[in-house]
Design a protein around this motif. Sequence first.
Motif, PDB file in Angstrom:
ATOM      1  N   PRO A   1       0.834  -1.216   0.000  1.00 19.78           N
ATOM      2  CA  PRO A   1       0.000   0.000   0.000  1.00 19.78           C
ATOM      3  C   PRO A   1       0.862   1.256   0.000  1.00 19.78           C
ATOM      4  CG  PRO A   1       0.056  -1.002   2.187  1.00 19.78           C
ATOM      5  CD  PRO A   1       0.738  -1.978   1.263  1.00 19.78           C
ATOM      6  N   ALA A   2       0.298   2.344  -0.440  1.00 17.74           N
ATOM      7  CA  ALA A   2       1.003   3.619  -0.488  1.00 17.74           C
ATOM      8  C   ALA A   2       1.117   4.211   0.907  1.00 17.74           C
ATOM      9  CB  ALA A   2       0.281   4.584  -1.423  1.00 17.74           C
ATOM     10  N   PHE A   3       2.170   4.973   1.118  1.00 17.09           N
ATOM     11  CA  PHE A   3       2.330   5.688   2.386  1.00 17.09           C
ATOM     12  C   PHE A   3       1.259   6.761   2.510  1.00 17.09           C
ATOM     13  CE2 PHE A   3       6.665   4.004   1.980  1.00 17.09           C
ATOM     14  CZ  PHE A   3       6.878   3.551   3.285  1.00 17.09           C
ATOM     15  N   GLN A   4       0.710   6.867   3.708  1.00 12.41           N
ATOM     16  CA  GLN A   4      -0.293   7.893   3.972  1.00 12.41           C
ATOM     17  C   GLN A   4       0.384   9.239   4.236  1.00 12.41           C
ATOM     18  OE1 GLN A   4      -3.550   7.281   3.612  1.00 12.41           O
ATOM     19  NE2 GLN A   4      -2.927   5.179   3.045  1.00 12.41           N
ATOM     20  N   PRO A   5      -0.300  10.336   3.967  1.00  9.49           N
ATOM     21  CA  PRO A   5       0.277  11.664   4.251  1.00  9.49           C
ATOM     22  C   PRO A   5       0.667  11.784   5.723  1.00  9.49           C
ATOM     23  CG  PRO A   5      -1.689  11.865   2.889  1.00  9.49           C
ATOM     24  CD  PRO A   5      -1.623  10.421   3.314  1.00  9.49           C
ATOM     25  N   GLY A   6       1.882  12.231   5.970  1.00 10.97           N
ATOM     26  CA  GLY A   6       2.384  12.379   7.326  1.00 10.97           C
ATOM     27  C   GLY A   6       2.963  11.125   7.926  1.00 10.97           C
ATOM     28  N   GLU A   7       2.851   9.994   7.253  1.00 11.47           N
ATOM     29  CA  GLU A   7       3.386   8.741   7.775  1.00 11.47           C
ATOM     30  C   GLU A   7       4.916   8.726   7.640  1.00 11.47           C
ATOM     31  OE1 GLU A   7       2.683   3.907   7.281  1.00 11.47           O
ATOM     32  OE2 GLU A   7       1.622   5.358   5.999  1.00 11.47           O
ATOM     33  N   THR A   8       5.576   8.217   8.644  1.00 13.85           N
ATOM     34  CA  THR A   8       7.037   8.198   8.668  1.00 13.85           C
ATOM     35  C   THR A   8       7.585   7.233   7.626  1.00 13.85           C
ATOM     36  OG1 THR A   8       7.054   8.716  11.023  1.00 13.85           O
ATOM     37  CG2 THR A   8       9.090   7.829  10.074  1.00 13.85           C
ATOM     38  N   VAL A   9       8.528   7.719   6.822  1.00 13.69           N
ATOM     39  CA  VAL A   9       9.208   6.896   5.832  1.00 13.69           C
ATOM     40  C   VAL A   9      10.647   6.694   6.304  1.00 13.69           C
ATOM     41  CG1 VAL A   9       9.908   6.657   3.428  1.00 13.69           C
ATOM     42  CG2 VAL A   9       7.751   7.798   3.994  1.00 13.69           C
ATOM     43  N   TYR A  10      11.006   5.464   6.590  1.00 15.45           N
ATOM     44  CA  TYR A  10      12.325   5.175   7.136  1.00 15.45           C
ATOM     45  C   TYR A  10      13.344   4.973   6.010  1.00 15.45           C
ATOM     46  CZ  TYR A  10       9.882   4.429  11.540  1.00 15.45           C
ATOM     47  OH  TYR A  10       9.110   4.590  12.668  1.00 15.45           O
ATOM     48  N   ASP A  11      14.522   5.544   6.199  1.00 17.93           N
ATOM     49  CA  ASP A  11      15.620   5.371   5.245  1.00 17.93           C
ATOM     50  C   ASP A  11      16.515   4.245   5.765  1.00 17.93           C
ATOM     51  OD1 ASP A  11      17.529   5.584   3.309  1.00 17.93           O
ATOM     52  OD2 ASP A  11      18.370   7.487   4.029  1.00 17.93           O
ATOM     53  N   ASN A  12      16.091   3.013   5.533  1.00 16.47           N
ATOM     54  CA  ASN A  12      16.829   1.877   6.084  1.00 16.47           C
ATOM     55  C   ASN A  12      18.232   1.752   5.499  1.00 16.47           C
ATOM     56  OD1 ASN A  12      14.653   1.092   7.686  1.00 16.47           O
ATOM     57  ND2 ASN A  12      13.712  -0.046   6.004  1.00 16.47           N
ATOM     58  N   LEU A  13      18.374   2.085   4.233  1.00 11.70           N
ATOM     59  CA  LEU A  13      19.698   1.976   3.612  1.00 11.70           C
ATOM     60  C   LEU A  13      20.642   3.055   4.129  1.00 11.70           C
ATOM     61  CD1 LEU A  13      21.497   0.565   1.547  1.00 11.70           C
ATOM     62  CD2 LEU A  13      20.629   2.144  -0.184  1.00 11.70           C
ATOM     63  N   GLY A  14      20.164   4.287   4.161  1.00 14.35           N
ATOM     64  CA  GLY A  14      21.020   5.373   4.639  1.00 14.35           C
ATOM     65  C   GLY A  14      21.333   5.265   6.117  1.00 14.35           C
ATOM     66  N   ASP A  15      20.355   4.769   6.909  1.00 16.03           N
ATOM     67  CA  ASP A  15      20.576   4.640   8.349  1.00 16.03           C
ATOM     68  C   ASP A  15      21.475   3.469   8.689  1.00 16.03           C
ATOM     69  OD1 ASP A  15      18.938   6.799   8.702  1.00 16.03           O
ATOM     70  OD2 ASP A  15      17.140   5.609   9.125  1.00 16.03           O
ATOM     71  N   PHE A  16      21.655   2.548   7.732  1.00 18.27           N
ATOM     72  CA  PHE A  16      22.490   1.383   8.002  1.00 18.27           C
ATOM     73  C   PHE A  16      23.963   1.770   8.110  1.00 18.27           C
ATOM     74  CE2 PHE A  16      25.269  -1.890   6.213  1.00 18.27           C
ATOM     75  CZ  PHE A  16      25.029  -2.937   7.082  1.00 18.27           C
ATOM     76  N   PHE A  17      24.426   2.639   7.234  1.00  8.22           N
ATOM     77  CA  PHE A  17      25.847   2.986   7.202  1.00  8.22           C
ATOM     78  C   PHE A  17      26.181   4.020   8.274  1.00  8.22           C
ATOM     79  CE2 PHE A  17      25.005   1.535   2.864  1.00  8.22           C
ATOM     80  CZ  PHE A  17      25.994   0.577   2.735  1.00  8.22           C
ATOM     81  N   GLN A  18      27.443   3.992   8.674  1.00  9.37           N
ATOM     82  CA  GLN A  18      27.954   4.913   9.674  1.00  9.37           C
ATOM     83  C   GLN A  18      29.255   5.526   9.186  1.00  9.37           C
ATOM     84  OE1 GLN A  18      28.676   2.371  13.053  1.00  9.37           O
ATOM     85  NE2 GLN A  18      30.476   1.420  12.128  1.00  9.37           N
ATOM     86  N   LYS A  19      29.763   6.468   9.923  1.00  8.37           N
ATOM     87  CA  LYS A  19      31.058   7.060   9.602  1.00  8.37           C
ATOM     88  C   LYS A  19      32.176   6.151  10.094  1.00  8.37           C
ATOM     89  CE  LYS A  19      29.772  11.944   9.496  1.00  8.37           C
ATOM     90  NZ  LYS A  19      30.037  13.298  10.042  1.00  8.37           N
ATOM     91  N   GLY A  20      33.085   5.832   9.174  1.00  9.03           N
ATOM     92  CA  GLY A  20      34.236   5.024   9.551  1.00  9.03           C
ATOM     93  C   GLY A  20      35.378   5.891  10.054  1.00  9.03           C
ATOM     94  N   LYS A  21      36.099   5.378  11.021  1.00 10.22           N
ATOM     95  CA  LYS A  21      37.209   6.132  11.625  1.00 10.22           C
ATOM     96  C   LYS A  21      38.478   5.272  11.610  1.00 10.22           C
ATOM     97  CE  LYS A  21      34.170   8.753  14.744  1.00 10.22           C
ATOM     98  NZ  LYS A  21      32.929   8.163  14.193  1.00 10.22           N
TER      99      LYS A  21
END
Length: 414
Positions: free
Chosen positions: A309-329
Amino acid sequence: MKRRLWSAPLALGLMLTAPVAWAQQATVTMQGTVTASNDQQPLPGVNVLVKGTAIGTQTNVDGRYSLPNVPAGSTLIFSFIGYNSQEYKVGAGTTANITLAPDSKSLNEVVVTAYGIKQERAELNYSAPQVKGSELVETRQTNIVNALQGKVAGVSITSSGGAPGEGAAIVIRGGNSLDGNNQPLFVIDGIIMDNSSFTESTAPGGGSGFNGVLGRSQANQNRAGDLNPEDIASMTVLKGPAAAAIYGLRAANGAVIITTKKGTSGRATINYRTQFSVDEVSRLPKLQDRYKQGNLGLFDAGTRGSWGPAFQPGETVYDNLGDFFQKGKSWQHYLTVSGGTDRSTFLFSGSRTDVSGVAPTSLYDKTTLRLAGTSKMTEKLSITGSAQYLNAGGRNPVQGPGLFGGAGATWSAC
């Protein structure tokens, strides 16, 4: 009155133009002979240039030159390949015989070719490019193989991936085998080192090892990457027949000759260097954010069930790919202690590397310790020894499509 008025400007004009005419005429023709200081033989092809101008010439086969229109008080520069340049201040005379001294730095440059044997570069009849240790350090690479990238013609460097501590393959003048080892032979201070832990794919110099049970590839490290860049004095690359003639069939793909640093006489010196870097994913694929997760493989053109189903207006869309990566040190520490006397020298070095990758839980650490010493027993006998401790390890996520490998997956026995 008119004659006096006309004569005054005329006299003033003569006074103003006289220095210009005198400056234009104050040129001389310099001539002489250029010889070498070591054998007093004439040098043909020596560049003779008026400093700061485009006026110049070259010596003939007899080492003689003649340069007209040289301004008085100027400086002549005499330069020739393999000799130190020399300057000459033009005075009242018109003859300048110059003697050039050989450039000992360029003429006496030596290259380590095999088993610690040093040869003058001018005596070699094959290509033996050399990279100094300081050039490797400037790249700030933890893996010395990656540090060779772009520094030697005909050498291709391929990294197996971007995870911490992943190996790098080096191929000289192209691969010789489609499904074999194309790695050159590595030789450290005359001792052959195995650098074949990097498993190649069917493409020469590419790919990581493949785990047939899980259907995923796992990164492998190359053993040359364990070396401390601060320990390396120089790296000489031998290509093709030149390497095979010295080391035999094992060097059919070429050879990389590594010479490590030795201690220097004098008071003990301590050098410490540290560096810190941050890695971040630069680009990610663009994902759709209009529909939720659907039913995999149950595509229905009427209901679009595979999209969900389509996301409803105002519903949170998670960025699973972007949130997966972190800054390497990455933290790197290097310590070198050197000293000794005229007869005995020592060198102690240590390094520590700690890297966290952009993928969660990916880690890599490396510790190296090295002690080297040289003792001159007699005028013709000296003893050199070294001991080294290496400890490297890490944790990287598996790579690939998953357990069943998806379409086109290749399975192999462990």
